[in-house]
Design an enzyme around this catalytic site. Structure first.
Site, PDB file in Angstrom:
ATOM      1  N   GLY A   1       0.809  -1.213   0.000  1.00 44.56           N
ATOM      2  CA  GLY A   1       0.000   0.000   0.000  1.00 44.56           C
ATOM      3  C   GLY A   1       0.846   1.268   0.000  1.00 44.56           C
ATOM      4  O   GLY A   1       0.503   2.259  -0.646  1.00 44.56           O
TER       5      GLY A   1
ATOM      6  N   CYS B   1       2.127   1.545  13.167  1.00 46.53           N
ATOM      7  CA  CYS B   1       3.346   2.287  12.841  1.00 46.53           C
ATOM      8  C   CYS B   1       3.758   3.183  13.996  1.00 46.53           C
ATOM      9  O   CYS B   1       4.907   3.570  14.100  1.00 46.53           O
ATOM     10  CB  CYS B   1       3.125   3.123  11.597  1.00 46.53           C
ATOM     11  SG  CYS B   1       2.226   2.234  10.346  1.00 46.53           S
TER      12      CYS B   1
ATOM     13  N   SER C   1      -3.348  -3.680  -0.461  1.00 46.47           N
ATOM     14  CA  SER C   1      -2.243  -4.422   0.135  1.00 46.47           C
ATOM     15  C   SER C   1      -2.727  -5.801   0.591  1.00 46.47           C
ATOM     16  O   SER C   1      -3.710  -5.899   1.335  1.00 46.47           O
ATOM     17  CB  SER C   1      -1.722  -3.627   1.331  1.00 46.47           C
ATOM     18  OG  SER C   1      -0.613  -4.263   1.871  1.00 46.47           O
ATOM     19  N   ALA C   2      -2.011  -6.853   0.151  1.00 49.97           N
ATOM     20  CA  ALA C   2      -2.474  -8.229   0.401  1.00 49.97           C
ATOM     21  C   ALA C   2      -2.479  -8.627   1.873  1.00 49.97           C
ATOM     22  O   ALA C   2      -3.299  -9.426   2.306  1.00 49.97           O
ATOM     23  CB  ALA C   2      -1.602  -9.212  -0.383  1.00 49.97           C
TER      24      ALA C   2
ATOM     25  N   GLN D   1      -7.576  -0.653   3.756  1.00 49.40           N
ATOM     26  CA  GLN D   1      -8.384  -1.326   4.790  1.00 49.40           C
ATOM     27  C   GLN D   1      -9.705  -1.871   4.256  1.00 49.40           C
ATOM     28  O   GLN D   1     -10.419  -2.557   4.973  1.00 49.40           O
ATOM     29  CB  GLN D   1      -8.670  -0.358   5.959  1.00 49.40           C
ATOM     30  CG  GLN D   1      -7.440  -0.018   6.781  1.00 49.40           C
ATOM     31  CD  GLN D   1      -6.911  -1.191   7.608  1.00 49.40           C
ATOM     32  OE1 GLN D   1      -7.620  -2.158   7.880  1.00 49.40           O
ATOM     33  NE2 GLN D   1      -5.652  -1.113   8.012  1.00 49.40           N
TER      34      GLN D   1
ATOM     35  N   ASN E   1      -7.696   3.463   9.176  1.00 51.90           N
ATOM     36  CA  ASN E   1      -7.164   2.261   9.816  1.00 51.90           C
ATOM     37  C   ASN E   1      -7.197   2.321  11.335  1.00 51.90           C
ATOM     38  O   ASN E   1      -7.138   1.305  11.997  1.00 51.90           O
ATOM     39  CB  ASN E   1      -5.722   1.986   9.354  1.00 51.90           C
ATOM     40  CG  ASN E   1      -4.845   3.208   9.433  1.00 51.90           C
ATOM     41  OD1 ASN E   1      -5.164   4.254   8.864  1.00 51.90           O
ATOM     42  ND2 ASN E   1      -3.736   3.102  10.129  1.00 51.90           N
TER      43      ASN E   1
HETATM   44  C1  LIG Z   1      -4.813   2.658   5.546  1.00 50.00           C
HETATM   45  C2  LIG Z   1      -3.446   2.138   5.245  1.00 50.00           C
HETATM   46  N1  LIG Z   1      -2.765   2.635   4.211  1.00 50.00           N
HETATM   47  C3  LIG Z   1      -1.554   2.177   3.888  1.00 50.00           C
HETATM   48  C4  LIG Z   1      -0.937   1.187   4.612  1.00 50.00           C
HETATM   49  C5  LIG Z   1       0.421   0.704   4.211  1.00 50.00           C
HETATM   50  O1  LIG Z   1       0.326  -0.510   3.522  1.00 50.00           O
HETATM   51  P1  LIG Z   1       1.601  -1.478   3.418  1.00 50.00           P
HETATM   52  O2  LIG Z   1       1.828  -2.011   4.782  1.00 50.00           O
HETATM   53  O3  LIG Z   1       1.176  -2.550   2.438  1.00 50.00           O
HETATM   54  O4  LIG Z   1       2.713  -0.670   2.881  1.00 50.00           O
HETATM   55  C6  LIG Z   1      -1.602   0.637   5.725  1.00 50.00           C
HETATM   56  C7  LIG Z   1      -0.949  -0.402   6.567  1.00 50.00           C
HETATM   57  O5  LIG Z   1      -0.728  -0.210   7.744  1.00 50.00           O
HETATM   58  C8  LIG Z   1      -2.897   1.125   6.041  1.00 50.00           C
HETATM   59  O6  LIG Z   1      -3.585   0.646   7.086  1.00 50.00           O
END
Ligand SMILES: Cc1ncc(COP(=O)(O)O)c(C=O)c1O
Length: 375
Positions: free
Chosen positions: A71, A328, A200-201, A180, A152
């Site tokens: 993502g 994060c 994102s998988a 999400q 998220n």
């Molecule tokens: C809303 C959202 N966007 C983007 C991401 C990032 O995705 P990825 O972990 O595949 O880089 C996340 C993952 O935490 C997310 O929850």
């Protein structure tokens, strides 16, 4: 000690069927998809059939999908390429986007490439659509709107069909971070007026490190990563074949059992909400917990005191995985930009519980019991 995993918005477990589908591409079918002999042709076919399958589930065209590393990369590409290749000089976003969006936008601003406007939020953390309309009305340069489909941390869902219509009316480009919601809801990309979506998988029982960027055929961007001609010249680098196959398999399985899984997971969330409310005084729920929210996410706010501040650490020691804010920023209890963005004057300890089809009502009872021991 058996762990209880209530952090499915951070990542989900890999489905064993997905692992089975991926395995041959780690072992005997290891060919580089760019080679022309049979090994390569077989892996090329696996990639292209994965692309077709995902495209058909999204009612899009295979040529509109690029497989990425996740993502984060997809959102970086959509936003950066909208500025670089589509001439966007103004970005409208919200203060509660994922950092993959916010930090990309801030970087482009710091380089003097764009002006940025942050749309107002309603009291419960929804995008103020009237303010969005005003911002679009007042924008006299090419504009990119980047708003996530669902948040998220608090789970709020934005009506992307309506945002897409507004963007069309004002000639703006629209990117939505659907990380999400992809494979958690039915998305019809013929109907949604969106130029880009990121997915994102690992959020739907697929592998980490594989994502997609959908780019509507009406817009033409150039690659962000240069090198070989992989991904139809849109993303260089030897393909993560097993990841791509895993993405498609996880997507297929999620959609196959979607309706019953959704009903079950929603009932878990409602049960947790009810139990928290009836068992503890003064528990508040961040965001909208009703229909316009993810059925997977419940963000509770506990009043601040010595015990609640230790809660997520104590739950961890007891083998219970939850998030304080987003994954994060875990460890930075209460430091979430999302909670601060929606509730600037409120100070509570946020605990995000996020569910999957593998959770049970018994697990919720155990977690409630543990919380009551700690509070
Ligand atoms: C809303 C959202 N966007 C983007 C991401 C990032 O995705 P990825 O972990 O595949 O880089 C996340 C993952 O935490 C997310 O929850």
């Amino acid at each position: 000690m058996k762990r209880i995993y209530f952090d499915n918005a951070a990542t989900t477990s890999l489905d064993p069927e997905v692992l089975n589908a991926m395995m041959p591409y780690f072992t005997e079918q290891f060919g580089n998809a760019s080679t022309i002999y049979s090994y390569g042709r077989e892996t090329r076919m696996a990639i292209e059939s994965a692309r077709k399958q995902v495209a058909s589930a999204l009612n899009s065209k295979p040529g509109e999908l690029v497989f990425t590393s996740g993502g984060t990369e997809s959102s970086n590409m959509a936003i950066t390429c909208s500025v670089r290749d589509l001439g966007c000089k103004h970005i409208i976003t919200s203060p509660i986007e994922h950092h993959a969006t916010l930090h990309t936008v801030e970087f482009l601003k710091s380089m003097g490439q764009v002006e940025v406007s942050y749309v107002k939020l309603t009291q419960d953390g929804h995008i103020d659509l009237v303010d969005l309309e005003h911002l679009l009305e007042g924008s006299h340069v090419k504009t990119l709107v980047t708003l996530m489909h669902a948040n998220n941390e608090i789970g709020n869902i934005t009506d992307i069909a309506y945002v897409g219509e507004l963007c069309e009316r004002f000639g703006a480009i629209f990117h939505s971070d659907t990380v999400q919601t992809l494979a958690h809801f039915h998305l019809d990309l013929q109907k949604a007026k969106v130029h880009f979506i990121s997915g994102s998988a690992h959020k739907f029982h697929g592998p980490k490190g594989t994502g997609i960027l959908y780019t509507n055929h009406s817009v033409q961007i150039k690659p962000l990563i240069h090198g070989g001609g992989q991904e139809r010249n849109m993303r260089a680098g030897t393909e993560n074949v097993a990841g791509i196959v895993g993405f498609a398999k996880a997507f297929e399985l999620s959609m196959l059992h979607h309706d019953e899984d959704m009903v079950f997971i929603r009932s878990l969330k409602e049960y947790m909400k009810e139990k928290l409310s009836s068992s503890f005084n003064d528990v508040f729920f961040h965001g909208d917990t009703g229909e316009k929210s993810l059925y997977t996410v419940l963000n509770a706010g506990f009043p601040i005191n010595e015990r609640t501040e230790m809660l997520s650490i104590n739950l961890d020691v007891a083998g219970i995985c939850v998030s304080g804010g987003s994954a994060c920023s875990s460890g930075a209890q209460g430091g979430s930009h999302v909670i601060k963005g929606v509730y600037p004057h409120e100070h509570r300890v946020p605990i995000r519980f996020s569910f999957s089809k593998h959770n049970t009502f018994e697990e919720i009872d155990s977690v409630i019991l543990k919380i009551s021991e700690f509070l």
